[in-house]
Design a protein around this motif. Structure first.
Motif: not given
Length: 268
Positions: A43-63
């Protein structure tokens, strides 16, 4: 106004640990440094980048919505497995699925009929409102006002004395964990396994034990991730009158039930 809670960091840790991955493992898979992943997970990164959100969502298959807004640690094991199996829609109030339905002019839900020729299409379009709206629709008397109902044709003789070719009217089950052991249900399975009409028991490991009324058919187990939908039996219609169960068939069924109970007891 109360500030909405953000569960992104805690959800990342939960999902990583469920896959038994180290921080370095998952960082490598996502093309990140371990320190960056640690910052995201802690939780140290308060504002993850859009690329991080998209990459993590795709990896886990969760919206992304679910990753941020839903405390996944509060979900039951079965719902978590559904989520990880790719059955994610944004959830609120604990319901994992949003069921596609159609309604009449008075906003009353139709009872759709899924004919045999539409089975393949249903597997692909079960959550597509346009596909559901294209199915034949009926208004049945004496149905409870609460709940969503659908009609499925039965095939084979595994559920005798319910005749082959009977039309099964069933109610949609939102929470599988609420199914009583041995409840007759229509189960929609992934892939080529088709629809099955069986007695359903949810096992402690979240898999489903499927049994036939006909004792000539062996029970079997399917993992939760292979299940798309479950519909609890309500009634059936048929042109055939069921034949009475013979003494030998009753005895065989009783023995089979006892064997199943003994196996379940030993596993427990």
């Amino acid at each position: 106004m109360e500030k909405a809670r953000n569960f992104f960091a805690s959800n990342l840790k939960l999902l990583r640990e469920r896959r038994r991955l180290t921080q370095q493992d998952i960082a490598d898979k996502l093309g990140l440094t371990r320190s960056k992943w640690n910052a995201l997970e802690s939780g140290q990164t308060k504002a993850p980048s859009p690329e991080d959100f998209v990459g993590i969502s795709g990896f886990f298959g969760i919206s992304i919505d679910s990753l941020i807004k839903v405390d996944l640690s509060k979900l039951g094991e079965m719902k978590l497995r559904e989520l990880e199996a790719g059955n994610d829609v944004y959830i609120k109030g604990g319901n994992l699925r949003v069921l596609a339905i159609s309604v009449d002019r008075d906003n009353k839900e139709h009872v759709e009929y899924v004919p045999i020729k539409a089975k393949a299409g249903y597997m692909a379009g079960y959550n597509d409102p346009e596909f559901i709206a294209s199915l034949p629709k009926y208004s049945l008397p004496n149905l409870p006002r609460q709940g969503t109902y659908r009609i499925f044709p039965s095939e084979g003789d595994s559920m005798l004395p319910v005749p082959e070719g009977a039309d099964i009217t069933a109610q949609y089950v939102e929470d599988w964990t609420g199914i009583a052991p041995g409840t007759p249900c229509v189960v929609i399975l992934k892939g080529q396994q088709d629809f099955v009409f069986k007695l359903v028991t949810v096992r402690p490991d979240a898999s489903l034990l499927l049994q036939s009324l006909n004792p000539l058919f062996e029970p079997y187990t399917v993992p939760a991730e292979e299940v798309l939908e479950i519909w609890r039996f309500h009634a059936y219609t048929s042109r055939e009158i069921p034949e009475p169960e013979t003494d030998i068939r009753q005895l065989t069924r009783m023995v089979r039930d006892m064997q199943t109970e003994i196996k379940e007891w030993r596993r427990g």
